[in-house]
Write a protein that holds these residues in place. Structure first.
Motif, PDB file in Angstrom:
ATOM      1  N   LYS A  14       1.088  -0.958   0.071  1.00 20.03           N
ATOM      2  CA  LYS A  14      -0.025  -0.122  -0.111  1.00 20.03           C
ATOM      3  C   LYS A  14       0.888   1.149  -0.063  1.00 20.03           C
ATOM      4  CE  LYS A  14      -4.455  -0.670   1.904  1.00 20.03           C
ATOM      5  NZ  LYS A  14      -5.367  -0.021   1.425  1.00 20.03           N
ATOM      6  N   GLN A  48      -7.802  -6.750  14.376  1.00 23.91           N
ATOM      7  CA  GLN A  48      -9.525  -6.300  13.190  1.00 23.91           C
ATOM      8  C   GLN A  48      -8.934  -5.283  12.700  1.00 23.91           C
ATOM      9  OE1 GLN A  48     -12.447  -8.959  13.073  1.00 23.91           O
ATOM     10  NE2 GLN A  48     -12.280  -7.423  11.197  1.00 23.91           N
ATOM     11  N   LYS A  49      -8.787  -4.782  12.971  1.00 22.14           N
ATOM     12  CA  LYS A  49      -8.722  -3.001  12.027  1.00 22.14           C
ATOM     13  C   LYS A  49      -7.709  -3.002  10.967  1.00 22.14           C
ATOM     14  CE  LYS A  49      -9.072   0.007  16.101  1.00 22.14           C
ATOM     15  NZ  LYS A  49      -8.853   1.395  16.645  1.00 22.14           N
ATOM     16  N   ALA A  51      -7.115  -5.805   9.514  1.00 19.57           N
ATOM     17  CA  ALA A  51      -7.876  -6.778   8.356  1.00 19.57           C
ATOM     18  C   ALA A  51      -9.150  -5.893   7.421  1.00 19.57           C
ATOM     19  CB  ALA A  51      -8.202  -7.892   9.307  1.00 19.57           C
ATOM     20  N   ASP A  52      -9.717  -5.315   8.301  1.00 20.04           N
ATOM     21  CA  ASP A  52     -10.405  -3.887   7.858  1.00 20.04           C
ATOM     22  C   ASP A  52      -9.862  -2.873   6.326  1.00 20.04           C
ATOM     23  OD1 ASP A  52     -12.615  -5.786   8.595  1.00 20.04           O
ATOM     24  OD2 ASP A  52     -12.874  -3.849  10.286  1.00 20.04           O
ATOM     25  N   TYR A  53      -8.601  -2.275   6.670  1.00 20.71           N
ATOM     26  CA  TYR A  53      -8.042  -1.957   6.254  1.00 20.71           C
ATOM     27  C   TYR A  53      -7.215  -2.231   5.061  1.00 20.71           C
ATOM     28  CZ  TYR A  53      -4.081   1.598   4.582  1.00 20.71           C
ATOM     29  OH  TYR A  53      -4.306   2.672   4.496  1.00 20.71           O
ATOM     30  N   PHE A  54      -7.164  -3.794   4.783  1.00 18.29           N
ATOM     31  CA  PHE A  54      -6.122  -4.174   4.271  1.00 18.29           C
ATOM     32  C   PHE A  54      -7.303  -5.110   3.338  1.00 18.29           C
ATOM     33  CE2 PHE A  54      -2.177  -3.762   6.618  1.00 18.29           C
ATOM     34  CZ  PHE A  54      -1.567  -2.743   5.695  1.00 18.29           C
ATOM     35  N   ASP A  55      -8.321  -5.292   3.533  1.00 16.88           N
ATOM     36  CA  ASP A  55      -9.172  -5.792   3.197  1.00 16.88           C
ATOM     37  C   ASP A  55      -9.206  -7.633   2.639  1.00 16.88           C
ATOM     38  OD1 ASP A  55     -12.733  -5.423   2.200  1.00 16.88           O
ATOM     39  OD2 ASP A  55     -11.166  -5.133   0.135  1.00 16.88           O
ATOM     40  N   ILE A  56      -9.052  -7.951   3.959  1.00 18.09           N
ATOM     41  CA  ILE A  56      -8.810  -8.975   3.315  1.00 18.09           C
ATOM     42  C   ILE A  56      -9.332  -9.750   5.112  1.00 18.09           C
ATOM     43  CG2 ILE A  56      -6.378  -9.354   2.259  1.00 18.09           C
ATOM     44  CD1 ILE A  56      -4.697  -9.128   5.573  1.00 18.09           C
ATOM     45  N   THR A  57      -9.120 -10.427   4.761  1.00 20.62           N
ATOM     46  CA  THR A  57     -10.431 -11.881   6.546  1.00 20.62           C
ATOM     47  C   THR A  57      -9.178 -12.314   7.515  1.00 20.62           C
ATOM     48  OG1 THR A  57      -9.471 -14.367   5.595  1.00 20.62           O
ATOM     49  CG2 THR A  57     -11.644 -13.046   4.532  1.00 20.62           C
ATOM     50  N   GLU A  60      -7.214 -14.836   6.495  1.00 18.31           N
ATOM     51  CA  GLU A  60      -5.931 -14.399   5.987  1.00 18.31           C
ATOM     52  C   GLU A  60      -4.884 -14.015   6.544  1.00 18.31           C
ATOM     53  OE1 GLU A  60      -8.001 -13.617   1.128  1.00 18.31           O
ATOM     54  OE2 GLU A  60      -8.269 -12.451   3.562  1.00 18.31           O
TER      55      GLU A  60
END
Length: 68
Positions: A14, A48-49, A51-57, A60
């Motif tokens: 990113k 969790q933040k 995973a959300d930011y990187f748009d992965i589960t 993963e």
């Protein structure tokens, strides 16, 4: 692949600084550096933040058997 390695790769993909990722995760840039070097691991709320930011589960991000 360790959690720290994944965080490092995702951050570099990113093209963001440890400071910016720290702001996203609610921690300091030095804490991001510690995570990336596997000195310590993030708390659940930070994971969790991320995973959300990187748009992965979460799977993963956390499963050492899954490469990104």
């Amino acid at each position: 692949m360790t959690l720290g390695e994944k965080i490092n790769i995702l951050r570099k993909d990113k093209q963001i600084s440890t400071r910016l990722l720290g702001a996203v995760a609610g921690v300091s840039s030095s804490m991001i550096s510690k995570w990336e070097r596997n000195v310590c691991e993030p708390k659940v709320y930070s994971i969790q933040k991320l995973a959300d930011y990187f748009d992965i589960t979460l799977e993963e991000l956390l499963d050492n058997e899954i490469d990104i």
